[in-house]
Design an enzyme around this catalytic site. Sequence first.
Site, PDB file in Angstrom:
ATOM      1  N   ALA A  83      41.868  -4.712  44.876  1.00 48.24           N
ATOM      2  CA  ALA A  83      42.952  -4.658  43.915  1.00 48.24           C
ATOM      3  C   ALA A  83      43.799  -3.342  44.207  1.00 48.24           C
ATOM      4  O   ALA A  83      43.236  -2.487  45.143  1.00 48.24           O
ATOM      5  CB  ALA A  83      42.095  -4.169  42.625  1.00 48.24           C
ATOM      6  N   SER A 128      36.858  -4.512  34.711  1.00 49.92           N
ATOM      7  CA  SER A 128      36.802  -3.156  34.626  1.00 49.92           C
ATOM      8  C   SER A 128      37.029  -2.526  33.173  1.00 49.92           C
ATOM      9  O   SER A 128      37.381  -3.296  32.180  1.00 49.92           O
ATOM     10  CB  SER A 128      38.133  -2.476  35.286  1.00 49.92           C
ATOM     11  OG  SER A 128      38.682  -1.213  34.822  1.00 49.92           O
ATOM     12  N   GLU A 144      38.511  -0.405  32.184  1.00 55.09           N
ATOM     13  CA  GLU A 144      40.053   0.005  31.731  1.00 55.09           C
ATOM     14  C   GLU A 144      40.447  -1.246  30.732  1.00 55.09           C
ATOM     15  O   GLU A 144      41.286  -0.847  30.046  1.00 55.09           O
ATOM     16  CB  GLU A 144      40.664   0.037  32.963  1.00 55.09           C
ATOM     17  CG  GLU A 144      42.162   0.582  33.069  1.00 55.09           C
ATOM     18  CD  GLU A 144      41.877   2.275  32.671  1.00 55.09           C
ATOM     19  OE1 GLU A 144      40.893   2.628  32.835  1.00 55.09           O
ATOM     20  OE2 GLU A 144      42.978   2.759  32.259  1.00 55.09           O
ATOM     21  N   TYR A 182      47.491  -2.125  35.450  1.00 60.01           N
ATOM     22  CA  TYR A 182      46.330  -2.418  35.995  1.00 60.01           C
ATOM     23  C   TYR A 182      45.285  -3.202  35.062  1.00 60.01           C
ATOM     24  O   TYR A 182      44.835  -4.138  35.532  1.00 60.01           O
ATOM     25  CB  TYR A 182      45.581  -1.129  36.645  1.00 60.01           C
ATOM     26  CG  TYR A 182      44.415  -1.191  36.918  1.00 60.01           C
ATOM     27  CD1 TYR A 182      43.926  -1.768  38.233  1.00 60.01           C
ATOM     28  CD2 TYR A 182      43.150  -0.950  36.165  1.00 60.01           C
ATOM     29  CE1 TYR A 182      42.682  -1.788  38.762  1.00 60.01           C
ATOM     30  CE2 TYR A 182      41.857  -0.991  36.456  1.00 60.01           C
ATOM     31  CZ  TYR A 182      41.733  -1.445  37.769  1.00 60.01           C
ATOM     32  OH  TYR A 182      40.259  -1.601  38.337  1.00 60.01           O
TER      33      TYR A 182
HETATM   34  P1  NAP Z   1      39.379   0.939  46.143  1.00 58.90           P
HETATM   35  O1  NAP Z   1      38.345   1.875  46.821  1.00 58.90           O
HETATM   36  O2  NAP Z   1      40.767   1.385  45.679  1.00 58.90           O
HETATM   37  O3  NAP Z   1      39.585  -0.352  47.147  1.00 58.90           O
HETATM   38  C1  NAP Z   1      40.242  -1.449  46.957  1.00 58.90           C
HETATM   39  C2  NAP Z   1      40.344  -2.523  47.918  1.00 58.90           C
HETATM   40  O4  NAP Z   1      41.182  -3.427  47.716  1.00 58.90           O
HETATM   41  C3  NAP Z   1      40.568  -1.877  49.466  1.00 58.90           C
HETATM   42  O5  NAP Z   1      39.705  -2.256  50.349  1.00 58.90           O
HETATM   43  C4  NAP Z   1      42.262  -2.150  49.566  1.00 58.90           C
HETATM   44  O6  NAP Z   1      42.477  -2.361  50.936  1.00 58.90           O
HETATM   45  C5  NAP Z   1      42.069  -3.577  48.752  1.00 58.90           C
HETATM   46  N1  NAP Z   1      43.393  -3.991  48.471  1.00 58.90           N
HETATM   47  C6  NAP Z   1      44.374  -3.781  47.729  1.00 58.90           C
HETATM   48  N2  NAP Z   1      45.026  -4.356  47.565  1.00 58.90           N
HETATM   49  C7  NAP Z   1      44.789  -5.677  48.363  1.00 58.90           C
HETATM   50  C8  NAP Z   1      45.698  -6.735  48.500  1.00 58.90           C
HETATM   51  N3  NAP Z   1      46.618  -7.178  48.041  1.00 58.90           N
HETATM   52  N4  NAP Z   1      45.120  -7.848  49.446  1.00 58.90           N
HETATM   53  C9  NAP Z   1      43.858  -7.528  49.920  1.00 58.90           C
HETATM   54  N5  NAP Z   1      43.090  -6.185  49.811  1.00 58.90           N
HETATM   55  C10 NAP Z   1      43.547  -5.221  49.025  1.00 58.90           C
HETATM   56  O7  NAP Z   1      38.418   0.721  45.077  1.00 58.90           O
HETATM   57  P2  NAP Z   1      36.946   0.383  44.550  1.00 58.90           P
HETATM   58  O8  NAP Z   1      36.821   1.709  43.749  1.00 58.90           O
HETATM   59  O9  NAP Z   1      36.180   0.204  45.776  1.00 58.90           O
HETATM   60  O10 NAP Z   1      36.984  -0.637  43.300  1.00 58.90           O
HETATM   61  C11 NAP Z   1      36.338  -2.122  43.580  1.00 58.90           C
HETATM   62  C12 NAP Z   1      37.098  -2.937  42.957  1.00 58.90           C
HETATM   63  O11 NAP Z   1      36.402  -2.558  41.389  1.00 58.90           O
HETATM   64  C13 NAP Z   1      38.479  -3.014  42.534  1.00 58.90           C
HETATM   65  O12 NAP Z   1      38.988  -4.361  42.246  1.00 58.90           O
HETATM   66  C14 NAP Z   1      38.789  -2.108  41.252  1.00 58.90           C
HETATM   67  O13 NAP Z   1      39.720  -2.326  40.630  1.00 58.90           O
HETATM   68  C15 NAP Z   1      37.446  -2.502  40.400  1.00 58.90           C
HETATM   69  N6  NAP Z   1      36.667  -1.387  39.705  1.00 58.90           N
HETATM   70  C16 NAP Z   1      36.469  -0.342  40.068  1.00 58.90           C
HETATM   71  C17 NAP Z   1      36.004   0.925  39.405  1.00 58.90           C
HETATM   72  C18 NAP Z   1      35.499   2.114  39.809  1.00 58.90           C
HETATM   73  O14 NAP Z   1      35.300   2.967  39.135  1.00 58.90           O
HETATM   74  N7  NAP Z   1      35.616   2.420  41.176  1.00 58.90           N
HETATM   75  C19 NAP Z   1      35.626   0.463  37.932  1.00 58.90           C
HETATM   76  C20 NAP Z   1      35.719  -1.027  37.590  1.00 58.90           C
HETATM   77  C21 NAP Z   1      36.529  -1.754  38.395  1.00 58.90           C
HETATM   78  P3  NAP Z   1      43.022  -1.015  51.592  1.00 58.90           P
HETATM   79  O15 NAP Z   1      41.871  -0.257  52.051  1.00 58.90           O
HETATM   80  O16 NAP Z   1      43.827  -1.491  52.703  1.00 58.90           O
HETATM   81  O17 NAP Z   1      44.092  -0.092  50.595  1.00 58.90           O
HETATM   82  O1  G4F Z   2      39.904   9.164  38.143  1.00 57.07           O
HETATM   83  P1  G4F Z   2      41.044   8.034  37.233  1.00 57.07           P
HETATM   84  O2  G4F Z   2      42.239   7.963  38.038  1.00 57.07           O
HETATM   85  O3  G4F Z   2      40.177   6.685  36.729  1.00 57.07           O
HETATM   86  P2  G4F Z   2      40.448   5.766  35.728  1.00 57.07           P
HETATM   87  O4  G4F Z   2      42.126   5.884  35.402  1.00 57.07           O
HETATM   88  O5  G4F Z   2      39.701   5.861  34.714  1.00 57.07           O
HETATM   89  O6  G4F Z   2      40.480   4.186  36.637  1.00 57.07           O
HETATM   90  C1  G4F Z   2      39.327   4.078  37.589  1.00 57.07           C
HETATM   91  O7  G4F Z   2      38.328   3.625  36.446  1.00 57.07           O
HETATM   92  C2  G4F Z   2      38.430   2.358  36.246  1.00 57.07           C
HETATM   93  C3  G4F Z   2      37.202   1.913  35.354  1.00 57.07           C
HETATM   94  O8  G4F Z   2      37.587   2.363  34.000  1.00 57.07           O
HETATM   95  C4  G4F Z   2      38.695   1.397  37.125  1.00 57.07           C
HETATM   96  F1  G4F Z   2      39.067   0.159  36.873  1.00 57.07           F
HETATM   97  C5  G4F Z   2      39.847   1.996  37.961  1.00 57.07           C
HETATM   98  O9  G4F Z   2      40.292   1.099  39.134  1.00 57.07           O
HETATM   99  C6  G4F Z   2      39.778   3.294  38.423  1.00 57.07           C
HETATM  100  O10 G4F Z   2      38.741   3.366  39.530  1.00 57.07           O
HETATM  101  O11 G4F Z   2      41.168   8.983  35.802  1.00 57.07           O
HETATM  102  C7  G4F Z   2      40.570   9.251  35.048  1.00 57.07           C
HETATM  103  C8  G4F Z   2      41.041  10.003  33.943  1.00 57.07           C
HETATM  104  C9  G4F Z   2      41.923   9.503  33.311  1.00 57.07           C
HETATM  105  O12 G4F Z   2      41.999   9.463  31.941  1.00 57.07           O
HETATM  106  C10 G4F Z   2      43.249  10.465  33.713  1.00 57.07           C
HETATM  107  O13 G4F Z   2      44.226  10.463  32.860  1.00 57.07           O
HETATM  108  O14 G4F Z   2      41.107  11.433  34.497  1.00 57.07           O
HETATM  109  C11 G4F Z   2      42.468  11.700  33.717  1.00 57.07           C
HETATM  110  N1  G4F Z   2      43.162  12.820  34.827  1.00 57.07           N
HETATM  111  C12 G4F Z   2      43.408  13.981  34.415  1.00 57.07           C
HETATM  112  N2  G4F Z   2      43.912  14.643  35.518  1.00 57.07           N
HETATM  113  C13 G4F Z   2      43.419  12.511  36.115  1.00 57.07           C
HETATM  114  C14 G4F Z   2      44.113  13.519  36.527  1.00 57.07           C
HETATM  115  N3  G4F Z   2      43.408  11.259  36.884  1.00 57.07           N
HETATM  116  C15 G4F Z   2      43.951  11.449  38.095  1.00 57.07           C
HETATM  117  N4  G4F Z   2      43.699  10.347  38.921  1.00 57.07           N
HETATM  118  N5  G4F Z   2      44.371  12.641  38.593  1.00 57.07           N
HETATM  119  C16 G4F Z   2      44.603  13.672  37.914  1.00 57.07           C
HETATM  120  O15 G4F Z   2      45.152  15.029  38.269  1.00 57.07           O
END
Ligand code: NAP
Ligand code: G4F
Length: 342
Positions: free
Chosen positions: A86, A129, A131, A153
């Site tokens: 994603a 997610s 989110e 997203y």
């Molecule tokens: P991440 O570190 O951003 O990794 C995303 C991966 O998706 C990367 O390998 C990226 O490739 C690949 N990607 C992006 N666009 C693509 C496309 N069009 N086709 C094929 N691959 C693509 O995310 P993560 O934190 O590991 O999260 C894994 C999944 O869980 C994501 O779907 C995210 O939305 C979901 N999620 C994450 C969290 C969290 O807190 N981490 C919570 C809830 C859900 P590149 O390396 O080339 O960019």
């Molecule tokens: O770390 P964030 O960018 O994560 P966010 O928006 O919660 O999203 C992450 O978690 C989701 C699960 O709920 C995933 F689905 C998604 O793919 C991703 O992994 O921001 C967390 C919070 C937000 O409220 C943002 O407004 O931190 C606040 N924030 C404050 N200052 C900031 C900043 N976020 C970012 N990235 N950068 C800042 O400087």
Amino acid sequence: MKKAFITGVTGQDGYYLSKLLLDKGYEVHGTIRRSSSFNTQRIDSLISEHKSSGKFKLYYSDLLDSSSINSLIQKIVPDEVYNLAAQSHVAVSFKNPHFSTSTSTSGSVTLLDAIKNLDANTKYYQASSSEMFGGVGENSLNENSLFIPKSPYAVGKLFAHNMTKVYRESYDIFCVNGILFNHESPLRGETFVTRKISRAVGRIYHDIQKKLTLGNMNAVRDWGFAGDYVEAMWMMLQHDTPDDWVVATGKAYTVKDFAMEAFNVVGLNWEDYIQTDSKYERPNEVHHLLGDPAKANKELGWQAKTSFEELVKMMVDSDLKLAEKEKVLIDNKLIKPTWDHS
Ligand code: NAP
Ligand code: G4F
């Protein structure tokens, strides 16, 4: 030997999940995107470790390229598919809404349909997610809570979530949604707030950064460790019946709490270093996300093992080491401080 197919293998969760499955004896097949610079840093150690066994195989693909995904699924015939790919940065999704949503929408349908056509009992995991809940109110959120998506997203993720249910109910495919709350690690992308903070603490401690600029410091999140959360993904696909599960710690903290704890690790006062700028605020903020993991605890036997304090320390310790190396390179004029990507 079981075969797993992972999209998004180069991401944070891609590393932890691949490691878990390889340690369990799986053959892991992952898709990577062609990029003009190398993008396999997170998984390079796994590539080297499994070079001779051939158990970790990578293919160039993109979720938007349905023909390559279809060919790979037909060729590999995986037992389990984990759709982790994603454009996962919420703020960026407002700037690139078309790409961000299509990766989730088109990508999930392509995979689900390829599995349906394969007819080989392949199981499917969708990375849903927290989110999608939108963070309205302060209630603890579970599988029955209302989804009120607030970003491109989240809308894309909700489409994929619902499509996974449609394929489960219509075609009797074993497909699940893991509704994961925020999970972090030393491998977290550097523009997510936790890693932005831990990276800054490392650099400030080693005197290569002066200030840290953040957006909304009052936002509340339920932060866990990615290594714990990928275990829940695997457990879902081993459960008797397919379903949807929330994965969270059940504890919530503000961005300010995270920053205070991170600066505490090195004995510095966060207030001396942090400033705010509205450019880091989103057009539509998700204010409060707290998860209720009771169903995953009971039905999967899953528990978050890493505390908030342990998570923050793990990230800061790792970024202190990184900054120490960077400092040597900067002092020797071998690298220059980089452009601020955040
Ligand atoms: P991440 O570190 O951003 O990794 C995303 C991966 O998706 C990367 O390998 C990226 O490739 C690949 N990607 C992006 N666009 C693509 C496309 N069009 N086709 C094929 N691959 C693509 O995310 P993560 O934190 O590991 O999260 C894994 C999944 O869980 C994501 O779907 C995210 O939305 C979901 N999620 C994450 C969290 C969290 O807190 N981490 C919570 C809830 C859900 P590149 O390396 O080339 O960019
Ligand atoms: O770390 P964030 O960018 O994560 P966010 O928006 O919660 O999203 C992450 O978690 C989701 C699960 O709920 C995933 F689905 C998604 O793919 C991703 O992994 O921001 C967390 C919070 C937000 O409220 C943002 O407004 O931190 C606040 N924030 C404050 N200052 C900031 C900043 N976020 C970012 N990235 N950068 C800042 O400087």
